[in-house]
Design an enzyme around this catalytic site. Structure first.
Site, PDB file in Angstrom:
ATOM      1  N   GLU A  33     -30.617  -6.833  55.489  1.00 38.87           N
ATOM      2  CA  GLU A  33     -30.582  -5.392  55.267  1.00 38.87           C
ATOM      3  C   GLU A  33     -30.136  -4.991  53.860  1.00 38.87           C
ATOM      4  OE1 GLU A  33     -28.569  -3.126  58.254  1.00 38.87           O
ATOM      5  OE2 GLU A  33     -29.752  -3.969  59.878  1.00 38.87           O
TER       6      GLU A  33
ATOM      7  N   GLU B  61     -32.756  -7.950  64.779  1.00 41.14           N
ATOM      8  CA  GLU B  61     -31.663  -7.184  65.401  1.00 41.14           C
ATOM      9  C   GLU B  61     -32.247  -6.002  66.133  1.00 41.14           C
ATOM     10  OE1 GLU B  61     -28.452  -5.747  62.875  1.00 41.14           O
ATOM     11  OE2 GLU B  61     -28.362  -7.695  61.885  1.00 41.14           O
TER      12      GLU B  61
HETATM   13  C1  GCO Z   1     -26.835  -4.784  60.280  1.00 43.68           C
HETATM   14  C2  GCO Z   1     -26.032  -5.329  60.943  1.00 43.68           C
HETATM   15  C3  GCO Z   1     -24.995  -5.348  61.856  1.00 43.68           C
HETATM   16  C4  GCO Z   1     -24.528  -4.069  62.435  1.00 43.68           C
HETATM   17  C5  GCO Z   1     -25.532  -3.459  63.349  1.00 43.68           C
HETATM   18  C6  GCO Z   1     -25.066  -2.225  64.037  1.00 43.68           C
HETATM   19  O1  GCO Z   1     -27.460  -5.720  59.754  1.00 43.68           O
HETATM   20  O2  GCO Z   1     -26.842  -3.579  60.179  1.00 43.68           O
HETATM   21  O3  GCO Z   1     -26.430  -6.667  60.866  1.00 43.68           O
HETATM   22  O4  GCO Z   1     -24.054  -5.939  61.003  1.00 43.68           O
HETATM   23  O5  GCO Z   1     -23.383  -4.366  63.133  1.00 43.68           O
HETATM   24  O6  GCO Z   1     -26.676  -3.123  62.635  1.00 43.68           O
HETATM   25  O7  GCO Z   1     -24.761  -1.244  63.093  1.00 43.68           O
END
Ligand code: GCO
Length: 454
Positions: free
Chosen positions: A171, A359
């Site tokens: 991300e 995710e």
């Molecule tokens: C991300 C995340 C997580 C967060 C999840 C929820 O990549 O944003 O990997 O670290 O915890 O997205 O906000």
């Protein structure tokens, strides 16, 4: 409730189910075995940055409970585990000496996964930049990209032979815009020029990381994990529709463009190109090397309207109202059609390799009652988004796997420990893990995909 057997029949037999975590969110032991501070240690120790001034000192104590946690993953029956490696354990000052004890930890982790027949999906950077690198400007400095390259090389040389897959970055939207423009994540900067520098240097670091993998482990599949935004205009007015297109360039195009097409988007460049750092001649070729896969992290849609403020910076948008009044406990709109919309648009616009949903999941904070956690809304959220995923596969979209976020409740960045995303509950006083209803359901789903022991 969606029956896991019925749902599983809609996926190909080789579809991969996994669970995901990230180093800073679960490991704790921030001062153990030579680890030094990351920008998240510093940020969470400043007042007013993280809810309740929570920090990562203990987190889920995973560093000390790694074997039990691997047993837990095994008990869920999933095929793969996505985790990240903490740069401040490996090269604690960002540049300089390599810390063997840090490497040992991940060595044991990948061996522990192999011993349990679980595939290892590693991420090199999930936001825990060594704090010492802030002395040079952190991601706003080009030198950080080269420091990342050396770190990547160190990790790949040591554990690359036992990884099933590697992602350079998780991300970058968060570590660039959320961290340098909106000030919500470490280092908490709120400055467009800083953010534009972080943008290009992060993209460059990604490309240098791909280079490292290609040279040292040519057969290791390499990708990048992007939280692409599914963007909707707040109304059908021409102004809002144009705003949504600008937002698409700003939030998605500045990553997808360089990585998959070797160029930054035109509208973005005409508005902000003059404020970008120097883009050296070879940079875009380095950034756009072919990837084996890409990862999509998806939670909620983004709705935007035109911002009529005079001289508003590109993309000149303001947030628009959600259409669904169903929200998770963190306030994010639940709207699964946005996932389908996003995957279709991205695949039609960019020449993308196959995708993993790296995710997806939901924040619901219910606790343990009589030894059980009844998190039906999370179960419904996951089932709903998996159902959309099955439809996308049926129409020919190349999606190869799905990782639930998260294996267990953990340090939710600026929200601290008050927001829970786990399919396993963590009691932070006792560190007891309790599989939630969603976790049992996910386990039953994964069980429909029997695997050969290797
Ligand atoms: C991300 C995340 C997580 C967060 C999840 C929820 O990549 O944003 O990997 O670290 O915890 O997205 O906000």
């Amino acid at each position: 409730m969606i029956d896991p057997k019925t749902l599983s029949a809609r996926f190909p037999g080789d579809f991969l189910f996994g669970v995901a975590t990230a180093s800073f969110q679960i490991e704790g032991a921030t001062k153990t075995d030579g680890r030094k501070a990351s920008i998240w240690d510093a940020f969470s120790n400043m007042p007013g940055r993280v809810f309740g001034r929570h920090n990562g000192d203990i987190a889920c104590d995973h560093y000390n409970r790694m074997d039990e946690d691997l047993d837990l993953i095994k008990s869920l029956g999933v095929e793969a585990y996505r985790f990240s490696i903490a740069w401040p354990r490996i090269i604690p000052e960002g540049t300089g000496p390599i810390n063997e004890k840090g490497l040992d930890f991940y060595d044991r982790l990948v061996d522990g996964l192999k011993a349990r027949n679980i595939k290892a999906y590693a991420t090199l950077y999930h936001w825990d930049l060594p704090l010492a690198l802030m002395g040079d400007g952190g991601w706003t400095s080009r030198t950080t990209a080269y420091a990342f390259q050396r770190y990547a090389k160190t990790v790949i040389a040591r554990i690359g032979d036992r990884l099933d897959s590697v992602a350079t970055f998780n991300e970058p939207w968060c570590s660039v815009w959320l961290s340098h423009l909106y000030g919500i994540h470490a280092p908490g900067e709120r400055n467009l020029d800083a953010a534009l520098h972080a943008l290009h240097h992060t993209n460059l670091a990604h490309g240098l990381g791909v280079d490292v993998v290609r040279h040292h482990q040519p057969n290791l599949p390499v990708g990048i994990v992007l939280n692409a935004h599914s963007i909707y205009p707040g109304s059908e007015s021409a102004e809002d529709m144009a705003a949504a297109e600008r937002a698409f360039e700003f939030h998605n195009g500045v990553f997808f463009g360089p990585v998959f097409e070797g160029k930054y988007p035109d509208g973005f460049m005409s508005a902000l190109g003059h404020r970008m750092p120097e883009i050296e001649e070879a940079d875009l070729a380095i950034i756009s090397q072919k990837l084996d896969w890409w990862g999509l992290n998806y939670y909620t849609p983004m709705r935007v309207s035109h911002d009529a403020t005079p001289n508003a910076d590109f993309p000149a948008t303001v947030a628009a109202e959600p259409v669904s009044d169903i929200k998770t406990d963190i306030g994010w709109e639940v709207y699964s059609p946005a996932l389908a919309n996003l995957v279709r648009r991205l695949n039609s616009q960019y020449p993308l390799p196959p995708c993993y949903i790296t995710e997806n999941g939901a924040c619901y904070n219910m606790g343990v009652v009589d030894g059980q956690v009844d998190d039906q809304p999370r179960l419904d959220y996951i089932a709903d988004h998996l159902s959309v995923t099955a439809d996308l596969i049926a129409e020919g979209q190349p999606i190869k796997g799905y990782f639930a976020w998260s294996l267990m409740d953990n340090f939710e960045w600026a929200e601290g420990y008050r927001m829970r995303f786990g399919i396993v509950h963590v009691d932070y006083n006792t560190q007891v893990r309790t599989v939630k209803k969603s976790g049992h359901w996910y386990c039953e789903l994964a069980a429909q995909f029997p695997r050969q022991e290797i």
